[in-house]
Design an enzyme around this catalytic site. Structure first.
Site, PDB file in Angstrom:
ATOM      1  N   PHE A  21      -4.637   7.663   7.141  1.00 14.87           N
ATOM      2  CA  PHE A  21      -5.200   6.215   7.507  1.00 14.87           C
ATOM      3  C   PHE A  21      -5.220   5.763   9.272  1.00 14.87           C
ATOM      4  O   PHE A  21      -4.842   5.069   9.550  1.00 14.87           O
ATOM      5  CB  PHE A  21      -3.978   5.460   6.836  1.00 14.87           C
ATOM      6  N   GLN A  29      -8.659   4.351  -0.949  1.00 20.31           N
ATOM      7  CA  GLN A  29      -8.268   3.916  -0.203  1.00 20.31           C
ATOM      8  C   GLN A  29      -8.604   4.929   1.173  1.00 20.31           C
ATOM      9  O   GLN A  29     -10.204   4.537   1.190  1.00 20.31           O
ATOM     10  CB  GLN A  29      -6.487   4.961   0.673  1.00 20.31           C
ATOM     11  N   ASP A  30      -8.481   6.091   2.150  1.00 25.21           N
ATOM     12  CA  ASP A  30      -9.241   6.586   2.749  1.00 25.21           C
ATOM     13  C   ASP A  30      -9.313   7.998   2.916  1.00 25.21           C
ATOM     14  O   ASP A  30      -8.523   8.825   1.167  1.00 25.21           O
ATOM     15  CB  ASP A  30      -8.519   6.529   4.164  1.00 25.21           C
ATOM     16  N   PRO A  31     -10.417   8.864   2.718  1.00 28.25           N
ATOM     17  CA  PRO A  31     -10.697   9.847   2.460  1.00 28.25           C
ATOM     18  C   PRO A  31      -9.877  11.778   2.832  1.00 28.25           C
ATOM     19  O   PRO A  31      -8.607  11.008   3.414  1.00 28.25           O
ATOM     20  CB  PRO A  31     -12.269  10.281   3.826  1.00 28.25           C
TER      21      PRO A  31
END
Length: 229
Positions: A138, A69-71
């Site tokens: 996010f 998804q995101d880091p």
């Protein structure tokens, strides 16, 4: 803009596939946003690691895609590869669960959370969003990264064959369901996300690591060595 944001930093095979993205309006807007963010806030990963996944796994060498998804948004965790952390970093909960499943599946125990060895064997460890504000999950969603990573996945679907797409969680499934609407020659392995909230709903017991190697062997390709030395 910092040189880390230019396509010239990518392997030639990715440059060729993604060259049209750099002229799109969304890309210039994303660059402006990133320039502002890196100037005024703590952003992960470091600029030079934003495209680490693409640099580590050239387009023509991709055999497996593991979509994140995101880091990670904690200090020192994100380094440009989905689910991975640099050597010496404590294992985040999702990665701990990934390693637990790997041990159950294949009897392999890994201590280092750096997945670079997987990337070097053709496993594209790609996040949907490539940057994040420190401590704010996010926070860079909806800024253009999703379109860019859609382009990456689309190019793999259209211009490669027999890639194994590993989709952990609803976000990864939803992203790829939109892109897999045309007939393709790829394999898809899907299950719940390895996060503590979802792992017991079907990630544990998915046996994706052995299934990936079964599919690679069936294709006559070298299997992935999941052991991290």
């Amino acid at each position: 803009m910092h040189e880390a944001f230019t396509i010239e930093q990518l392997p030639p095979s990715w440059q060729e596939q993604l060259k049209d993205e750099w002229s799109q309006p969304y890309w210039s807007q994303l660059l402006a946003f990133l320039k502002s963010e890196y100037a005024q806030a703590k952003i992960y990963p470091k600029k030079e690691n934003i495209f680490a996944a693409l640099r580590s796994t050239p387009f023509d060498q991709v055999r497996v895609v593991i979509l994140g998804q995101d880091p990670y948004h904690g200090e020192g965790q994100a380094h440009g590869l989905s689910f991975s952390v640099p050597r010496g970093q404590a294992l985040p909960p999702s990665l701990r669960n990934i390693f637990q499943e790997l041990h159950t599946d294949l009897g392999i125990r890994n201590e280092s959370g750096c997945l670079q060895a997987w990337a070097d064997q053709g496993v594209l460890l790609l996040n949907t969003v490539l940057t994040v504000r420190a401590g704010e999950a996010f926070s860079h969603a909806g800024r253009g990264w999703e379109r860019f990573t859609d382009a990456i996945v689309t190019k793999l679907i259209q211009n490669r064959t027999h890639v194994i797409f590993v989709l952990w969680g609803n976000a990864a499934r939803q992203k790829c369901n939109l892109l897999f609407q045309t007939k393709h020659q790829h394999a898809v392995l899907a299950c719940p996300h390895p996060s503590p909230l979802a792992a017991h709903r079907g990630f544990f017991g998915c046996c994706h690591f052995s299934k990936i190697n079964y599919l690679l062997k069936k294709q006559g390709k070298t299997m992935i060595n999941w052991k991290i030395e």
